[in-house]
Design a protein around this motif. Structure first.
Motif, PDB file in Angstrom:
ATOM      1  N   UNK A 252       0.791  -1.358   0.168  1.00 60.64           N
ATOM      2  CA  UNK A 252      -0.030  -0.139  -0.042  1.00 60.64           C
ATOM      3  C   UNK A 252       0.762   1.368  -0.030  1.00 60.64           C
ATOM      4  N   UNK A 253       1.853   1.230   0.880  1.00 59.01           N
ATOM      5  CA  UNK A 253       2.725   2.578   0.836  1.00 59.01           C
ATOM      6  C   UNK A 253       3.485   2.809  -0.587  1.00 59.01           C
ATOM      7  N   UNK A 257       3.039   5.977  -2.769  1.00 54.38           N
ATOM      8  CA  UNK A 257       4.332   6.650  -3.134  1.00 54.38           C
ATOM      9  C   UNK A 257       4.373   6.884  -4.717  1.00 54.38           C
ATOM     10  N   UNK A 258       4.210   5.959  -5.313  1.00 54.42           N
ATOM     11  CA  UNK A 258       4.181   5.985  -6.722  1.00 54.42           C
ATOM     12  C   UNK A 258       3.077   6.785  -7.395  1.00 54.42           C
ATOM     13  N   UNK A 259       1.838   6.812  -6.666  1.00 54.17           N
ATOM     14  CA  UNK A 259       0.926   7.751  -7.122  1.00 54.17           C
ATOM     15  C   UNK A 259       1.478   9.135  -7.126  1.00 54.17           C
ATOM     16  N   UNK A 260       1.997   9.423  -5.730  1.00 46.84           N
ATOM     17  CA  UNK A 260       2.323  10.621  -5.469  1.00 46.84           C
ATOM     18  C   UNK A 260       3.515  11.005  -6.570  1.00 46.84           C
ATOM     19  N   UNK A 261       4.318  10.320  -6.776  1.00 46.56           N
ATOM     20  CA  UNK A 261       5.381  10.634  -7.822  1.00 46.56           C
ATOM     21  C   UNK A 261       4.736  10.846  -9.215  1.00 46.56           C
ATOM     22  N   UNK A 262       3.730  10.106  -9.695  1.00 45.20           N
ATOM     23  CA  UNK A 262       3.013  10.234 -10.851  1.00 45.20           C
ATOM     24  C   UNK A 262       2.186  11.579 -11.063  1.00 45.20           C
ATOM     25  N   UNK A 392       6.048   4.531 -17.081  1.00 44.52           N
ATOM     26  CA  UNK A 392       7.508   4.749 -16.369  1.00 44.52           C
ATOM     27  C   UNK A 392       7.357   4.512 -14.887  1.00 44.52           C
ATOM     28  N   UNK A 393       6.194   5.069 -14.195  1.00 49.20           N
ATOM     29  CA  UNK A 393       6.149   4.954 -12.776  1.00 49.20           C
ATOM     30  C   UNK A 393       5.926   3.384 -12.495  1.00 49.20           C
ATOM     31  N   UNK A 394       5.262   2.763 -13.372  1.00 47.19           N
ATOM     32  CA  UNK A 394       4.981   1.328 -13.055  1.00 47.19           C
ATOM     33  C   UNK A 394       6.416   0.407 -12.901  1.00 47.19           C
ATOM     34  N   UNK A 395       7.157   0.884 -14.308  1.00 46.74           N
ATOM     35  CA  UNK A 395       8.391   0.183 -14.252  1.00 46.74           C
ATOM     36  C   UNK A 395       9.315   0.507 -13.441  1.00 46.74           C
ATOM     37  N   UNK A 396       9.519   1.781 -12.841  1.00 45.97           N
ATOM     38  CA  UNK A 396      10.330   2.138 -11.833  1.00 45.97           C
ATOM     39  C   UNK A 396      10.146   1.798 -10.385  1.00 45.97           C
ATOM     40  N   UNK A 397       8.847   1.064 -10.176  1.00 42.54           N
ATOM     41  CA  UNK A 397       8.549   0.371  -9.013  1.00 42.54           C
ATOM     42  C   UNK A 397       8.975  -1.149  -8.957  1.00 42.54           C
ATOM     43  N   UNK A 398       9.673  -1.600 -10.024  1.00 39.92           N
ATOM     44  CA  UNK A 398      10.378  -2.824  -9.961  1.00 39.92           C
ATOM     45  C   UNK A 398      11.582  -2.853  -9.320  1.00 39.92           C
TER      46      UNK A 398
END
Length: 437
Positions: A252-253, A257-262, A392-398
């Motif tokens: 969840x965190x 975090x990724x949504x905020x970045x997006x 990009x945000x999805x890939x950088x979360x890996x």
């Protein structure tokens, strides 16, 4: 643009020097040459004193604060205020009636040294000789410390080797390294200090003569060598070094975090496309047509920024030192300009590296995806940007892959900026052509 880049770079040393020099607007200066500064035994400096040189010797009295920078700084007289010193070796043979704050390879308090308040020091070696006194607290961070002089209150710090031979008025609270962390002799590849340094055993050693008014608390992987004759009023407390905790990632965190970045990237991308669309598209065109050169120049530009920052820091220090012995009123303006340049460099580099390369890559990838999904329609720039940013945000979360992708993106963006600046006056039609998105 090139001139702005040259003048907008300075380093951490400028900030450190500003903290050392920017103490008060009251100025008083005594010097004998650029290489050697000597304050005679009968001289009295009425206010604060700022000195810089290869060797600095204070035999007289400074009624205010003393700020000194040099290779060898020796205090034989009296400083009524604070002593702020930076150098290769700082030797105190006299009295500092207020605080001593020093960053030095070697700091030594001789048998006649008297410090009226706190000592805050950092460096390779700190030594207080038997007979010296520190009226209040002593804090040291560095490689080794030998405390044979008395300390009125607390001793705190972190080091690889510490030997206590004196009386400590209150607590000792230190973090120690493991055996083998401290070398048996001074490293041969380091510049040799102008004063001798003790050779200490790694870890914590407490001698027979030690008297501690309260607790001895230490953190170390090894058991301290504490003499049974040592008098420790509050006892010895050995605390375990904290182990690195392995915390399972919270899905969840991570999503939040990724949504905020997006959202941040979408906002900044919209602003850039609205106010500087031509610049963003030119950078994207360079990154698209020259990806490998852009990444290569990005690595070079990052290294070059560090080199230029260090060079400007050295120049700033030299100008400050020259001003100290010629026109002391210019010291604050010089250091102020250096600090402002450092702040401008940090903010501009952070903003560019955090947002612009990601927006460039997302714009290119989003346009490519939209062309694949709708080959016969033209896509709007902002729509392409949102699609690319989402991917990009999805890939950088890996894990691992995302970090490498992020790093490559930053290098690509820095390199595209480098090429754009270099070819600004002589741009080829291919580089100047905007992407039709």
């Amino acid at each position: 643009m090139r001139h702005k880049w040259r003048t907008a770079i300075t380093g951490f040393l400028c900030t450190l020097l500003l903290l050392l020099f920017l103490v008060t607007p009251v100025w008083s200066l005594a010097s004998r040459s650029k290489d050697q500064v000597i304050i005679g035994a009968n001289e009295v400096i009425a206010n604060d004193l700022y000195v810089a040189g290869r060797t600095i010797t204070i035999n007289g009295t400074v009624n205010g604060d003393l700020v000194a920078a040099g290779r060898l700084i020796t205090i034989n007289g009296t400083v009524q205020g604070d002593l702020l010193a930076a150098g290769q070796a700082v030797v105190i043979n006299g009295a500092v009636n207020d605080d001593l704050r020093v960053v030095s390879q070697v700091t030594q308090l001789s048998s006649n040294a008297r410090i009226g308040d706190d000592v805050v020091a950092a460096g390779w070696s700190f030594e207080s000789v038997a007979g010296s006194t520190v009226a209040s607290d002593l804090a040291f961070t560095g490689w080794q410390a030998l405390l044979a002089g008395s300390v009125g209150r607390n001793v705190i710090g972190s080091m690889a080797a510490l030997e206590l031979r004196s009386s400590i008025g209150s607590n000792v609270n230190v973090t120690m390294g493991a055996e083998g962390d401290a070398p048996e002799a001074y490293p041969p590849f380091f510049p040799q200090p102008p004063v001798p340094t003790p050779q200490l055993r790694a870890g914590l050693t407490v001698a027979d003569s030690v008297q501690i008014g309260s607790n001895l608390t230490y953190r170390s992987p090894d058991v301290a060598n504490i003499s049974q004759q040592a008098q420790i009023a509050g006892g010895v407390i050995r605390e375990a070094l904290p182990e690195a905790e392995t915390v399972a990632p919270n899905p969840v965190a991570i999503i939040v975090q990724q949504l905020q970045y997006l959202l941040a990237l979408v906002l900044v991308g919209w602003l850039l496309l609205k106010f500087v669309p031509s610049w963003i598209q030119r950078l994207a065109a360079i990154a698209s047509s020259k990806p490998l050169p852009s990444v290569g120049w990005g690595i070079v530009s990052l290294l070059l920024v560090g080199i230029i920052a260090f060079a400007i820091a050295v120049v700033t220090f030299v100008l400050t030192a020259l001003s100290a012995v010629t026109l002391p009123i210019l010291i604050i303006p010089i250091m102020g300009l250096g600090t402002l340049a450092n702040l401008a460099l940090f903010v501009s580099f952070f903003l560019f590296a955090t947002f612009v390369p990601q927006i460039i890559v997302s714009l290119l990838s989003g346009y490519w995806l939209m062309q694949k999904l709708q080959p016969n329609t033209s896509s709007r720039r902002f729509v392409s940007l949102i699609v690319g940013l989402f991917v990009f945000v999805i890939l950088t979360a890996i894990p691992l892959i995302g970090g490498l992708l992020h790093l490559a993106t930053i290098f690509l963006g820095l390199g595209a900026l480098w090429i754009w600046i270099r070819n600004k006056r002589d741009r080829t039609p291919k580089e100047d052509q905007l992407i039709a998105v």
